[in-house]
Motif scaffolding. Structure first.
Motif, PDB file in Angstrom:
ATOM      1  N   SER A  18       0.983  -1.203  -0.003  1.00 41.91           N
ATOM      2  CA  SER A  18       0.073  -0.345   0.349  1.00 41.91           C
ATOM      3  C   SER A  18       0.686   1.285  -0.382  1.00 41.91           C
ATOM      4  N   GLN A  19       2.405   0.783  -0.305  1.00 39.27           N
ATOM      5  CA  GLN A  19       2.680   1.929  -0.465  1.00 39.27           C
ATOM      6  C   GLN A  19       3.302   2.771  -1.770  1.00 39.27           C
ATOM      7  N   HIS A  20       3.354   4.021  -2.338  1.00 41.76           N
ATOM      8  CA  HIS A  20       3.319   4.247  -3.461  1.00 41.76           C
ATOM      9  C   HIS A  20       5.033   4.102  -4.009  1.00 41.76           C
ATOM     10  N   CYS A  21       5.899   3.252  -4.177  1.00 36.93           N
ATOM     11  CA  CYS A  21       7.855   3.013  -4.709  1.00 36.93           C
ATOM     12  C   CYS A  21       7.706   3.108  -5.707  1.00 36.93           C
ATOM     13  N   LEU A  22       9.611   3.744  -5.704  1.00 35.81           N
ATOM     14  CA  LEU A  22      10.067   3.419  -6.888  1.00 35.81           C
ATOM     15  C   LEU A  22      11.064   2.509  -7.481  1.00 35.81           C
ATOM     16  N   MET A  23      10.965   1.862  -8.595  1.00 37.63           N
ATOM     17  CA  MET A  23      11.906   0.725  -7.965  1.00 37.63           C
ATOM     18  C   MET A  23      12.649   0.194  -9.562  1.00 37.63           C
ATOM     19  N   PHE A  24      13.738  -0.431  -9.480  1.00 42.45           N
ATOM     20  CA  PHE A  24      14.324  -0.459 -10.710  1.00 42.45           C
ATOM     21  C   PHE A  24      15.403  -2.223  -9.952  1.00 42.45           C
ATOM     22  N   ARG A  25      15.863  -2.444 -11.235  1.00 44.86           N
ATOM     23  CA  ARG A  25      16.324  -3.935 -11.169  1.00 44.86           C
ATOM     24  C   ARG A  25      17.754  -3.671 -12.185  1.00 44.86           C
ATOM     25  N   VAL A  26      18.405  -5.195 -11.538  1.00 43.67           N
ATOM     26  CA  VAL A  26      19.527  -4.762 -11.538  1.00 43.67           C
ATOM     27  C   VAL A  26      20.167  -6.160 -11.995  1.00 43.67           C
ATOM     28  N   CYS A  27      21.230  -7.222 -13.280  1.00 46.18           N
ATOM     29  CA  CYS A  27      20.840  -8.001 -12.924  1.00 46.18           C
ATOM     30  C   CYS A  27      21.990  -8.241 -13.518  1.00 46.18           C
ATOM     31  N   SER A  45      18.317  -1.869   3.685  1.00 45.54           N
ATOM     32  CA  SER A  45      18.908  -1.314   3.255  1.00 45.54           C
ATOM     33  C   SER A  45      20.422  -1.503   3.461  1.00 45.54           C
ATOM     34  N   ARG A  46      20.415  -2.904   4.571  1.00 47.30           N
ATOM     35  CA  ARG A  46      22.158  -3.824   4.601  1.00 47.30           C
ATOM     36  C   ARG A  46      22.218  -4.009   2.947  1.00 47.30           C
ATOM     37  N   PRO A  47      23.803  -4.294   2.531  1.00 48.61           N
ATOM     38  CA  PRO A  47      24.508  -5.014   1.560  1.00 48.61           C
ATOM     39  C   PRO A  47      23.981  -6.092   0.909  1.00 48.61           C
ATOM     40  N   CYS A  48      23.470  -6.364  -0.113  1.00 46.19           N
ATOM     41  CA  CYS A  48      23.317  -7.559  -0.683  1.00 46.19           C
ATOM     42  C   CYS A  48      24.961  -8.579  -0.231  1.00 46.19           C
ATOM     43  N   PRO A  49      24.957  -9.591   0.599  1.00 43.60           N
ATOM     44  CA  PRO A  49      26.205 -10.554   0.368  1.00 43.60           C
ATOM     45  C   PRO A  49      26.483 -11.259  -0.508  1.00 43.60           C
ATOM     46  N   LEU A  50      25.623 -11.571  -1.107  1.00 42.67           N
ATOM     47  CA  LEU A  50      25.639 -12.225  -2.507  1.00 42.67           C
ATOM     48  C   LEU A  50      25.112 -11.735  -3.715  1.00 42.67           C
ATOM     49  N   PHE A  51      25.316 -11.308  -5.133  1.00 39.40           N
ATOM     50  CA  PHE A  51      24.876 -10.921  -6.566  1.00 39.40           C
ATOM     51  C   PHE A  51      24.321 -11.548  -7.164  1.00 39.40           C
ATOM     52  N   LEU A  52      23.851 -13.306  -7.536  1.00 38.31           N
ATOM     53  CA  LEU A  52      23.266 -13.589  -8.276  1.00 38.31           C
ATOM     54  C   LEU A  52      22.877 -13.383  -9.987  1.00 38.31           C
ATOM     55  N   SER A  53      21.878 -13.394  -9.365  1.00 32.27           N
ATOM     56  CA  SER A  53      21.214 -12.609 -10.697  1.00 32.27           C
ATOM     57  C   SER A  53      19.207 -12.764 -10.504  1.00 32.27           C
ATOM     58  N   PRO A  54      18.021 -12.238 -10.474  1.00 32.65           N
ATOM     59  CA  PRO A  54      19.267 -10.647 -10.154  1.00 32.65           C
ATOM     60  C   PRO A  54      17.871  -9.742  -9.187  1.00 32.65           C
ATOM     61  N   LEU A  55      18.400  -8.418  -8.617  1.00 32.52           N
ATOM     62  CA  LEU A  55      18.204  -7.592  -7.559  1.00 32.52           C
ATOM     63  C   LEU A  55      17.422  -6.765  -7.661  1.00 32.52           C
ATOM     64  N   THR A  56      16.150  -6.492  -7.584  1.00 34.32           N
ATOM     65  CA  THR A  56      15.286  -4.782  -7.541  1.00 34.32           C
ATOM     66  C   THR A  56      15.375  -4.398  -5.656  1.00 34.32           C
ATOM     67  N   PHE A  57      15.634  -3.218  -5.661  1.00 34.39           N
ATOM     68  CA  PHE A  57      16.071  -2.012  -5.155  1.00 34.39           C
ATOM     69  C   PHE A  57      14.662  -1.027  -4.674  1.00 34.39           C
ATOM     70  N   ILE A  58      14.904  -1.080  -3.963  1.00 34.91           N
ATOM     71  CA  ILE A  58      12.685  -0.306  -3.558  1.00 34.91           C
ATOM     72  C   ILE A  58      13.057   1.497  -2.841  1.00 34.91           C
ATOM     73  N   HIS A  59      12.410   2.673  -3.540  1.00 38.43           N
ATOM     74  CA  HIS A  59      12.737   3.608  -2.669  1.00 38.43           C
ATOM     75  C   HIS A  59      11.481   3.967  -1.943  1.00 38.43           C
ATOM     76  N   PRO A  60      11.299   4.038  -1.430  1.00 32.57           N
ATOM     77  CA  PRO A  60       9.203   4.183  -0.714  1.00 32.57           C
ATOM     78  C   PRO A  60       9.462   5.581  -0.981  1.00 32.57           C
ATOM     79  N   LEU A  61       8.158   6.412  -2.333  1.00 32.92           N
ATOM     80  CA  LEU A  61       7.588   7.716  -2.058  1.00 32.92           C
ATOM     81  C   LEU A  61       7.033   8.116  -1.077  1.00 32.92           C
ATOM     82  N   THR A  62       7.297   7.947   0.292  1.00 33.33           N
ATOM     83  CA  THR A  62       6.697   8.665   1.598  1.00 33.33           C
ATOM     84  C   THR A  62       7.108  10.411   1.546  1.00 33.33           C
ATOM     85  N   PRO A  63       6.112  11.215   2.421  1.00 31.74           N
ATOM     86  CA  PRO A  63       5.766  12.091   1.925  1.00 31.74           C
ATOM     87  C   PRO A  63       7.376  13.135   2.211  1.00 31.74           C
TER      88      PRO A  63
END
Length: 364
Positions: free
Chosen positions: A197-206, A245-263
């Motif tokens: 229920s929260q608007h979020c901006l997302m992008f993905r990395v492979c 917010s923790r670093p990803c310990p193992l980058f296989l594929s893929p990863l999606t990063f989210i930024h909540p569009l809070t006030p």
């Protein structure tokens, strides 16, 4: 925390050279290209100032050169070094009177400085043999000529310094972090959808590299042009789905990063419908290679027309170890589909990552 960069309102030409965002907005004006190259250029400096700056930072100037110029400089530096000492050896032979005598039967009392250096071609050949330690055995310096021994020592010292610099520069240029990111792909579009229920901006990395990456960190900066002719930069925090917010310990594929569009999010204002704000979101990714610890860095950017509203990334299946990895196949990870932005929407349950067919991890 926001940092403000003030532009000059008296001249649009000066503003355009300071920042592409401060000029008239077009779809092609950006600070960082999609492949991570910086497009920001400062005011053009004079020729003398440019050369002085390059001399003060020779190492940085060398590493910033393209490979064709590096190879040209590599060949040119050695040729100039050989030519310089060929001239010095020729002048030494001429000053000592070695050019006009028979080197097999020199006159009595005449001491040859370099055996069989009878012309400039022979002097160049001797300088080449000395630098590369070829030692064909025909030409050699005479120990009874102190000037020849001193010149030989000088050539060897300068030659070793030149070889050390060239070798170090080649290694440093090969090992630059930004040159090892060809296997890391960002989604060409960012999306805005609802997560819990929260608007979020997302992008993905492979990750298409043969080895997995560890300690993956992502940071982002919002560059926004304001009405008062200033360029504001504000840091953005992106969360990794499932890890926060923790670093990803193992980058296989893929990863999606989210930024909540809070006030409180600076993006919440510029992404509102009907907003005419011209902005750019620059994303920075850093990681390390497992086993070697080599650093990897890559960046990209998203303009307003590269952000899709009411869409979300489709399901992503992790490549098996024996499957071929290439950019064309990886682009399917960046496919999007329509979703609602008004009704509450739980976290995406459709994206499933399977590793060798065992275990399921839900992710955005």
């Amino acid at each position: 925390m926001a940092t403000t960069t003030t532009g000059n309102s008296s001249s649009s030409d000066q503003k355009s050279t300071t920042s592409p965002l401060m000029a008239k907005p077009t779809s092609n004006q950006r600070l960082v290209s999609k492949d991570g190259r910086s497009l920001l250029r400062g005011p053009a400096a004079g020729g003398r100032a440019t050369w002085v700056g390059a001399l003060r930072d020779m190492w940085g100037a060398w590493l910033s050169l393209r490979w064709r110029w590096v190879v040209l400089a590599f060949c040119g530096s050695f040729l100039l070094h050989w030519l310089l000492f060929a001239v010095l050896w020729y002048l030494l032979a001429r000053a000592n009177g070695d050019l006009g005598v028979d080197h097999d039967n020199p006159p009595p009392g005449h001491t040859l400085c370099v055996k069989y250096v009878t012309g400039f071609t022979a002097a160049f050949s001797f300088a080449l043999e000395t630098q590369l330690t070829i030692g064909y055995g025909t030409m050699y310096p005479n120990a009874d000529c102190p000037t020849a021994i001193a010149l030989l020592a000088l050539q060897m010292l300068l030659g070793l310094m030149l070889e050390a610099f060239i070798t170090g520069a080649f290694v440093a240029k090969f090992s630059r972090p930004q040159k090892r990111y060809s296997g890391i792909l960002f989604s060409p579009q960012a999306v805005v959808s609802e997560v819990e229920s929260q608007h979020c901006l997302m992008f993905r990395v492979c990750n298409l590299l043969s080895r997995p990456l560890v300690d993956v960190c992502v940071s982002a900066v919002l560059y926004e042009e304001r009405d008062d002719m200033t360029l504001h930069q504000t840091s953005l925090e992106f969360l990794l789905d499932g890890l926060g917010s923790r670093p990803c310990p193992l980058f296989l594929s893929p990863l999606t990063f989210i930024h909540p569009l809070t006030p409180d999010s600076p993006l919440n204002r510029v992404l509102t419908p009907g907003s005419q704000s011209h902005f750019e979101v620059v994303v920075f990714l850093s990681a390390s290679q497992e086993g070697t610890g080599s650093a990897y860095q890559k960046r990209t950017s998203y303009l307003p027309d590269e952000i899709q509203f009411g869409r979300r990334f489709s399901k992503a299946t992790l490549l098996r170890g024996n499957e071929r990895r290439n950019s064309a196949e990886a682009m399917r990870y960046f496919d999007t589909h329509l979703c609602s932005l008004t009704a509450p929407n739980s976290r995406d349950k459709e994206c499933v990552v399977q590793i060798n067919g065992e275990g399921n991890d839900k992710m955005e």
